[in-house]
Design a protein around this motif. Sequence first.
Motif, mmCIF file in Angstrom:
data_model
loop_
_atom_site.group_PDB
_atom_site.id
_atom_site.type_symbol
_atom_site.label_atom_id
_atom_site.label_comp_id
_atom_site.label_asym_id
_atom_site.label_seq_id
_atom_site.Cartn_x
_atom_site.Cartn_y
_atom_site.Cartn_z
ATOM 1 N N LYS A 157 1.011 -0.764 -0.038
ATOM 2 C CA LYS A 157 0.455 -0.182 0.029
ATOM 3 C C LYS A 157 0.749 1.142 0.669
ATOM 4 N N PHE A 158 1.831 1.335 0.793
ATOM 5 C CA PHE A 158 2.783 3.060 1.025
ATOM 6 C C PHE A 158 3.247 2.167 -0.178
ATOM 7 N N MET A 159 4.193 1.345 -1.280
ATOM 8 C CA MET A 159 4.724 1.211 -2.196
ATOM 9 C C MET A 159 3.600 2.306 -2.990
ATOM 10 N N ARG A 160 2.032 1.121 -3.119
ATOM 11 C CA ARG A 160 1.850 2.543 -4.427
ATOM 12 C C ARG A 160 1.368 3.903 -3.998
ATOM 13 N N GLU A 161 1.302 3.959 -3.136
ATOM 14 C CA GLU A 161 0.915 5.730 -2.863
ATOM 15 C C GLU A 161 2.305 6.280 -3.251
ATOM 16 N N ILE A 162 3.469 5.927 -2.822
ATOM 17 C CA ILE A 162 4.528 6.526 -3.793
ATOM 18 C C ILE A 162 4.765 6.390 -5.444
ATOM 19 N N HIS A 163 4.202 5.841 -5.598
ATOM 20 C CA HIS A 163 4.439 5.451 -7.015
ATOM 21 C C HIS A 163 3.315 6.572 -7.631
ATOM 22 N N LYS A 164 2.391 6.598 -7.314
ATOM 23 C CA LYS A 164 1.238 7.565 -7.236
ATOM 24 C C LYS A 164 1.798 8.382 -7.329
ATOM 25 N N ASP A 165 2.038 9.401 -6.106
ATOM 26 C CA ASP A 165 2.518 10.901 -6.161
ATOM 27 C C ASP A 165 4.050 11.361 -7.423
ATOM 28 N N SER A 166 4.781 9.976 -7.418
ATOM 29 C CA SER A 166 5.758 10.642 -8.198
ATOM 30 C C SER A 166 4.811 10.392 -9.607
ATOM 31 N N GLU A 167 4.015 10.313 -10.100
ATOM 32 C CA GLU A 167 3.406 9.990 -11.029
ATOM 33 C C GLU A 167 2.867 10.969 -11.216
ATOM 34 N N ARG A 168 1.611 12.456 -10.165
ATOM 35 C CA ARG A 168 1.431 12.883 -10.215
ATOM 36 C C ARG A 168 2.262 14.150 -10.081
ATOM 37 N N GLN A 169 3.303 13.731 -10.116
ATOM 38 C CA GLN A 169 4.344 15.250 -9.987
ATOM 39 C C GLN A 169 4.606 15.446 -11.449
ATOM 40 N N ARG A 170 4.951 13.708 -11.913
ATOM 41 C CA ARG A 170 5.618 14.254 -13.613
ATOM 42 C C ARG A 170 4.924 14.322 -14.356
ATOM 43 N N LYS A 171 3.682 14.236 -13.963
ATOM 44 C CA LYS A 171 2.144 14.806 -15.022
ATOM 45 C C LYS A 171 2.093 16.346 -15.001
ATOM 46 N N ALA A 172 2.412 16.829 -14.112
ATOM 47 C CA ALA A 172 1.973 18.448 -13.575
ATOM 48 C C ALA A 172 3.272 18.727 -14.488
ATOM 49 N N GLU A 173 4.365 18.290 -14.224
ATOM 50 C CA GLU A 173 5.414 19.607 -14.477
ATOM 51 C C GLU A 173 5.180 19.082 -16.584
ATOM 52 N N GLU A 174 4.862 17.597 -16.699
ATOM 53 C CA GLU A 174 4.668 17.384 -18.319
ATOM 54 C C GLU A 174 3.465 18.652 -18.693
ATOM 55 N N GLN A 175 2.472 19.047 -18.167
ATOM 56 C CA GLN A 175 1.027 20.042 -18.234
ATOM 57 C C GLN A 175 1.443 20.369 -18.831
ATOM 58 N N GLU A 176 2.615 21.755 -18.102
ATOM 59 C CA GLU A 176 2.421 22.680 -17.606
ATOM 60 C C GLU A 176 3.723 23.728 -19.829
ATOM 61 N N GLU A 177 4.159 22.615 -19.857
ATOM 62 C CA GLU A 177 4.506 22.738 -21.117
ATOM 63 C C GLU A 177 3.748 22.545 -22.443
ATOM 64 N N VAL A 178 1.984 21.639 -22.253
ATOM 65 C CA VAL A 178 1.716 21.439 -23.358
ATOM 66 C C VAL A 178 0.410 22.875 -23.445
ATOM 67 N N SER A 179 0.370 23.135 -24.512
ATOM 68 C CA SER A 179 -0.881 24.596 -24.590
ATOM 69 C C SER A 179 -2.663 24.071 -24.819
ATOM 70 N N THR A 180 -3.233 25.115 -24.541
ATOM 71 C CA THR A 180 -4.371 24.215 -24.643
ATOM 72 C C THR A 180 -4.982 24.226 -25.868
ATOM 73 N N ASP A 181 -4.749 24.121 -27.129
ATOM 74 C CA ASP A 181 -4.876 23.653 -28.415
ATOM 75 C C ASP A 181 -4.481 21.986 -28.635
ATOM 76 N N GLN A 182 -3.586 22.035 -27.985
ATOM 77 C CA GLN A 182 -2.912 21.210 -28.180
ATOM 78 C C GLN A 182 -3.800 19.964 -27.221
ATOM 79 N N ALA A 183 -3.720 19.835 -26.001
ATOM 80 C CA ALA A 183 -4.351 19.433 -24.850
ATOM 81 C C ALA A 183 -5.831 18.843 -25.773
ATOM 82 N N ALA A 184 -6.492 19.899 -26.016
ATOM 83 C CA ALA A 184 -7.504 19.936 -26.916
ATOM 84 C C ALA A 184 -7.650 18.886 -27.871
ATOM 85 N N VAL A 185 -6.982 19.397 -29.033
ATOM 86 C CA VAL A 185 -6.746 17.714 -30.519
ATOM 87 C C VAL A 185 -6.698 16.160 -29.144
#
Length: 817
Positions: free
Chosen positions: A181-209
């Motif tokens: 359970k701990f490992m899963r949560e740690i993994h989920k946290d890091s995934e969330r962080q990575r996605k947040a970092e990636e999202q900053e680079e994508v424009s709204t149009d690209q996201a919509a497409v």
Amino acid sequence: MSHSTYNKLWSEAHYELSCLLDEELPEEPLRPERDRVVFFQRLATFYVRYVQIFRKLEEAYDQSVHPQKRRVIRQVLDGVMGRVLELKNEMVEKEFSEYHYMDDIIQDLKLTPEDLEIPIPKYFIRERNKVLQDRERMFAAILNQMDVTEKPPVMRMLTLERAIKVIQVAERARQGRLRAKFMREIHKDSERQRKAEEQEEVSTDQAAVCIQKVWRGFMQRKITKRLREEEMIFLGMAMDPKLSYPSQTKLDTINNEANRRIRQDEHEDDYQKSIGSVIYQLKEVEGPEMKETMKDQIRQWFIECRDATGSFPDYPEEEDGGSSLIFAEKTPEELAEELAAKEEEDANKKPKGKEETKEKKKKEKVDDEEEEPGLKMLPSAYLADLEREHKTFSDIWKNRNESKNFSQRHDLELIKEEKRKEIEVEIRKQVDELMRQELANWKLAVDKEKSGKVKGAAKKKKASKSGKRKKKDKDLTADRTIVSLFEELVEQELLKKADNVKLKDYLGDYSYLGTTLRQSDIEPMPSLSDVRQVVALYAVLPLGSQAVHEKAPLVKTMLLVGPSGVGKKMLVHAICQETGANLFDLSPLNVAGKYPGKSGLQMMLHLVFKVARLMQPSVIWIGEAEKMFYKKVPKDEKELDPKRLKKDLPKILKSIKGEDCVLIVGTTSDPHSADLKSLCKFYNKIILIPRPDYASRYVMWKELIKKNGGEVTSDLDLSSLAKISDGYTQGHMVQVVRSILTDRRIQQFPKRPLTASEFVSPLARTDPVFQEEEEALKNWYAKTPLGKKRIKAASGKEGDEESPKTGGKGGKKKGKK
Ligand SMILES: Nc1ncnc2c1ncn2[C@@H]1O[C@H](COP(=O)(O)OP(=O)(O)OP(=O)(O)O)[C@@H](O)[C@H]1O
């Protein structure tokens, strides 16, 4: 459906029956048939046509509400069932095989394989409903009592090491789960962080497409799938899901049928009441007058006889029909002559009888010499009855005007006609008694003659005979009630409750290539549908109907042989459920240790067969039947004494007669270990059950998945599944389906439909029925009496066109030609 539908069905059945009777009983007897194939074809066609009549009559009997019609239909129905069994028996004797293939005939007659199914008359159960319910209650009460008294508290002792191990396992599992359970949560946290970092680079149009792409793809796939399904439905290659549920019309029909059955009971009650009142009325109103008229007529006859012959006549004996003989439109002289001739005949009976038999023998000899070679139909015990019953239909029912009988209640006039005859017979007996006395008095007074007392002596003789016969059977439990015997057998687990399965639950498709294969000299394997038919014919119909059991070819014992899991036990239970029969279990392992000693064994068999007879119909099941006839008892089974019943059971079997609806069914998957001769001597029908073929596996998978909560969608390739499961029996299939269709898997269906590949690994883990095992069973069957006959017939096929007896003669004649 309406009354007229069932009336029409009934008339159609009789029309067909009259055509068949004309063919079966032609004015000039049929000549023996030389060609075995042509003869068999005739037999099989008759069989198929009788089955069609049977199906119609069964439906008509089940749904007609007119009590008098139902009685007439029932008689014909029983007769037709008996004739079907006779024809089956004849086919077995002529083809030396328990299974017959008729795909060519049903094609000629434009029928479907379903039309060949042997229907199980619903009256078998319906008309014994009360008895069966009582028995059910009795069972429940005994089993409840046993539960209360028997169940000892279950004590499981744990050793210290085992206890520590259990605790360790539980504790380690808990720690493991926590860590995961701990490992899963740690993994989920890091995934969330990575996605947040990636999202900053994508424009709204690209996201919509990106979203549109996924969504449109999803939508299109969905639409395409729906259109494909619609097209498949349109082409008739897939079933409309709406049709998978019973339609309203069908539900209404089922409802209507149930209502008609209720109405049957009401009309029957009414009918019974009317019979009572008609009898009373006839006896009270017409009885005295009838009596007086009879007396006057008889007195008149006394006087006329005396005037014509000079002395008073002898009164006709009761066995000859009493005074009814006088009214058979004859002159007194004729009657006196007849009586005199009879006396003379009686006096000369012995020498004459001898002469007659000599003459007969001579005739037979001449006949034998003259008799043409060829195959002839065996005499039938049912045809005469069927003819008579058909006449009753034509005379009374066929053209009856029923326009005023909307509700299909009984016909009072018919009851009167019928009962009047019965009452007349009754009254005639009383009158005969009186008039016999009166005649004796007259003779004494006028002719000074004494009356003889022969009749009493004859009666006495008869009584002493029957007394002797009764003494022979010794009842070991004469002082006990049947209920207490029943209780004892249930407690000893010799009498069991049958599982709730019907014969139609024994799935299996028709064998479509039977005759084609036989034509190319390949012996086809029977399909499961053939097995179902054979069991219905040999076991269900005779056990269900006393009339059929008494006169049809008697099957007292039947052995079901087949690999493990082909449904042998299931068939035994289905036989009991279809006929409401008791299930006695005399399997060697079940009787081991019960009722020890020789007298104990006798008592056990006595109990079983007494209850079986008194509460018939009954099935006596012997599981692992080979054990009873072991060639050599294996060491580890010696203690169980599996051959205990070997001597006594065949003896008791002889006492089972046509009127006892008792059937012994053995099941075995290992017949090789039994002594073939004694096994075949004991079981007079041996049915080989094969593993399922492709068509049956297809049906089995489909139905099993549905039955266990699964769904058959287009994602599940049933055809491949049926193909790869070649060699597996139904038992294996049931196991596999149960292991896959867990509650969790069923919940996942909407997202993840069932696929054939899921079945591969559980199937691979079980051993199929290997080719060698099947071959061994076939070879074993070839050594049984019927198997031997078949091989013999096949090897002498060319020269054996005629019957075996006359084959030689026929051959010579052929040669001359
Ligand atoms: N034709 C069939 N249709 C549906 N279910 C079947 C069919 N044949 C067998 N089964 C099922 O397969 C399982 C095994 O059947 P059963 O125990 O009767 O086989 P068996 O031949 O008596 O086996 P064994 O020789 O091992 O005693 C049962 O659950 C039964 O319901």
